[in-house]
Motif scaffolding. Structure first.
Motif, PDB file in Angstrom:
ATOM      1  N   THR A  82     -19.432   4.362  11.920  1.00 45.93           N
ATOM      2  CA  THR A  82     -19.446   4.597  13.439  1.00 45.93           C
ATOM      3  C   THR A  82     -18.015   5.330  14.065  1.00 45.93           C
ATOM      4  N   GLY A  83     -17.107   4.976  13.822  1.00 41.85           N
ATOM      5  CA  GLY A  83     -15.615   5.140  14.109  1.00 41.85           C
ATOM      6  C   GLY A  83     -14.930   5.122  13.204  1.00 41.85           C
ATOM      7  N   ASN A  84     -15.367   5.753  11.643  1.00 43.81           N
ATOM      8  CA  ASN A  84     -14.138   6.433  10.417  1.00 43.81           C
ATOM      9  C   ASN A  84     -13.767   5.613  10.897  1.00 43.81           C
ATOM     10  N   THR A  85     -13.373   4.039  10.589  1.00 41.62           N
ATOM     11  CA  THR A  85     -12.112   3.114  10.873  1.00 41.62           C
ATOM     12  C   THR A  85     -13.156   1.786   9.951  1.00 41.62           C
ATOM     13  N   MET A  86     -11.581   1.251   9.333  1.00 42.80           N
ATOM     14  CA  MET A  86     -11.978  -0.217   8.866  1.00 42.80           C
ATOM     15  C   MET A  86     -11.366  -1.853   9.245  1.00 42.80           C
ATOM     16  N   THR A  87     -11.640  -2.424   8.191  1.00 46.07           N
ATOM     17  CA  THR A  87     -10.594  -3.751   8.036  1.00 46.07           C
ATOM     18  C   THR A  87     -10.514  -4.396   6.790  1.00 46.07           C
ATOM     19  N   ALA A  88      -9.342  -5.429   7.016  1.00 41.26           N
ATOM     20  CA  ALA A  88      -9.363  -5.745   5.745  1.00 41.26           C
ATOM     21  C   ALA A  88     -10.191  -7.222   5.595  1.00 41.26           C
ATOM     22  N   LEU A  89     -10.657  -7.829   4.865  1.00 43.94           N
ATOM     23  CA  LEU A  89     -11.594  -8.947   4.864  1.00 43.94           C
ATOM     24  C   LEU A  89     -10.631  -9.738   3.721  1.00 43.94           C
ATOM     25  N   LEU A  90     -10.442 -10.981   3.663  1.00 41.87           N
ATOM     26  CA  LEU A  90      -9.600 -11.466   2.350  1.00 41.87           C
ATOM     27  C   LEU A  90     -11.436 -11.933   1.506  1.00 41.87           C
ATOM     28  N   VAL A  91     -10.644 -12.260   0.402  1.00 46.62           N
ATOM     29  CA  VAL A  91     -11.775 -12.796  -0.724  1.00 46.62           C
ATOM     30  C   VAL A  91     -11.391 -13.870  -1.607  1.00 46.62           C
ATOM     31  N   ASN A  92     -11.674 -14.130  -1.882  1.00 44.95           N
ATOM     32  CA  ASN A  92     -12.094 -15.531  -3.438  1.00 44.95           C
ATOM     33  C   ASN A  92     -12.765 -15.081  -3.521  1.00 44.95           C
ATOM     34  N   GLU A  93     -13.040 -16.189  -5.160  1.00 43.83           N
ATOM     35  CA  GLU A  93     -14.083 -16.153  -6.479  1.00 43.83           C
ATOM     36  C   GLU A  93     -15.149 -16.777  -5.635  1.00 43.83           C
ATOM     37  N   ASP A  94     -15.947 -16.403  -4.106  1.00 46.12           N
ATOM     38  CA  ASP A  94     -17.104 -17.196  -3.532  1.00 46.12           C
ATOM     39  C   ASP A  94     -16.885 -15.830  -3.047  1.00 46.12           C
ATOM     40  N   THR A  95     -16.254 -14.594  -2.662  1.00 45.71           N
ATOM     41  CA  THR A  95     -17.016 -13.786  -1.902  1.00 45.71           C
ATOM     42  C   THR A  95     -17.983 -13.151  -2.912  1.00 45.71           C
ATOM     43  N   VAL A  96     -19.508 -12.895  -2.038  1.00 46.40           N
ATOM     44  CA  VAL A  96     -20.053 -11.905  -2.203  1.00 46.40           C
ATOM     45  C   VAL A  96     -20.302 -10.016  -1.983  1.00 46.40           C
ATOM     46  N   TYR A  97     -20.489  -9.169  -3.034  1.00 42.34           N
ATOM     47  CA  TYR A  97     -19.780  -8.434  -2.729  1.00 42.34           C
ATOM     48  C   TYR A  97     -21.693  -7.263  -2.500  1.00 42.34           C
ATOM     49  N   TYR A  98     -21.300  -6.540  -1.756  1.00 41.24           N
ATOM     50  CA  TYR A  98     -22.540  -5.674  -1.260  1.00 41.24           C
ATOM     51  C   TYR A  98     -21.874  -3.911  -1.757  1.00 41.24           C
ATOM     52  N   THR A  99     -22.947  -3.477  -1.780  1.00 44.18           N
ATOM     53  CA  THR A  99     -22.617  -1.317  -2.122  1.00 44.18           C
ATOM     54  C   THR A  99     -23.215  -0.621  -0.813  1.00 44.18           C
ATOM     55  N   ASN A 100     -22.560  -0.226  -0.242  1.00 42.55           N
ATOM     56  CA  ASN A 100     -22.918   0.159   1.020  1.00 42.55           C
ATOM     57  C   ASN A 100     -23.621   1.911   0.894  1.00 42.55           C
ATOM     58  N   GLN A 101     -24.131   2.156   1.708  1.00 45.62           N
ATOM     59  CA  GLN A 101     -25.030   3.083   2.122  1.00 45.62           C
ATOM     60  C   GLN A 101     -23.916   4.657   1.201  1.00 45.62           C
ATOM     61  N   TYR A 102     -22.794   4.293   1.582  1.00 45.88           N
ATOM     62  CA  TYR A 102     -21.768   5.550   0.550  1.00 45.88           C
ATOM     63  C   TYR A 102     -21.527   5.215  -0.575  1.00 45.88           C
ATOM     64  N   GLY A 103     -22.295   4.480  -0.985  1.00 51.33           N
ATOM     65  CA  GLY A 103     -21.352   3.783  -2.847  1.00 51.33           C
ATOM     66  C   GLY A 103     -20.483   3.134  -2.546  1.00 51.33           C
ATOM     67  N   ILE A 104     -19.856   2.928  -1.948  1.00 51.85           N
ATOM     68  CA  ILE A 104     -18.627   1.380  -1.884  1.00 51.85           C
ATOM     69  C   ILE A 104     -18.598   0.605  -1.459  1.00 51.85           C
ATOM     70  N   THR A 105     -18.731  -0.303  -2.100  1.00 53.96           N
ATOM     71  CA  THR A 105     -18.371  -1.728  -2.720  1.00 53.96           C
ATOM     72  C   THR A 105     -17.463  -2.628  -1.681  1.00 53.96           C
ATOM     73  N   GLU A 106     -18.190  -3.558  -0.758  1.00 58.72           N
ATOM     74  CA  GLU A 106     -17.287  -4.057  -0.126  1.00 58.72           C
ATOM     75  C   GLU A 106     -17.189  -5.480   0.187  1.00 58.72           C
ATOM     76  N   PRO A 107     -17.084  -6.410   0.079  1.00 57.71           N
ATOM     77  CA  PRO A 107     -17.067  -8.004   0.650  1.00 57.71           C
ATOM     78  C   PRO A 107     -18.472  -7.754   1.689  1.00 57.71           C
TER      79      PRO A 107
END
Length: 189
Positions: A82-107
């Motif tokens: 909506t604002g073309n911004t992003m945040t950085a999320l720390l990940v670890n071995e338990d992080t679950v990822y998904y692929t958004n509507q634009y094909g970008i895989t994110e935590p």
């Protein structure tokens, strides 16, 4: 050439790389990446490579850094379109990822890491010029994010292609890379 012209050319060039050749190029990229000295890096912001755009395999680089720097914290971007911004999320071995509507895989979720805490950013792009300015995907997410990072944050790009002479339509908001790693060379800007 303009960003739009370069974007079109380098999307096509990247799409034309056969999968066997891509594996070889990724190995050569990793060998060159390993020549850089990142001992003081504590927090890495990387990204999940998009298969449909044939991005370099960034998992090789984050895996190498994790091995070399056992206390390394790794973050992935989460985009807000909506604002073309992003945040950085720390990940670890338990992080679950998904692929958004634009094909970008994110935590799916994670602890937000302040931009000022990041030491190294692997910046996605299609091609850069000999001054380190890059052609991204056209929304400005990374330039906005990098402007909130510390002045000394290391901005590294990984590319299958050598830099072009110059991007004709650079602007004041564009933030150049510090390094561009290609299969043949390491460029420092």
């Amino acid at each position: 050439m303009t960003k739009n012209e370069l974007r079109k050319i380098y999307r096509e060039k990247r799409a034309a790389i056969p999968s066997k050749e891509k594996l070889k190029l990724d190995d050569l990229l990793l060998i060159n990446f390993q020549q850089l000295y990142f001992e003081d890096v504590q927090v890495l912001l990387t990204y999940w490579p998009k298969a449909d755009t044939q991005e370099p395999n960034t998992h090789l680089f984050s895996g190498y850094l994790r091995h070399m720097l056992p206390d390394l914290q790794i973050a992935y971007p989460k985009a807000d379109f909506t604002g073309n911004t992003m945040t950085a999320l720390l990940v670890n071995e338990d992080t679950v990822y998904y692929t958004n509507q634009y094909g970008i895989t994110e935590p799916k979720e994670g602890i937000i890491v302040d931009a000022a805490a990041i030491d190294l950013v692997l910046v996605p792009f299609l091609v850069c010029d000999k001054d380190g300015y890059r052609v991204g995907y056209g929304k400005g997410f990374y330039d906005r994010y990098l402007s909130a990072c510390r002045q000394d944050v290391i901005k590294a790009g990984i590319s299958y292609f050598e830099p072009v002479e110059q991007i004709d339509d650079r602007n004041n908001f564009d933030i150049p890379l510090d390094y561009c790693i290609t299969p043949e060379s390491i460029y420092e800007f």
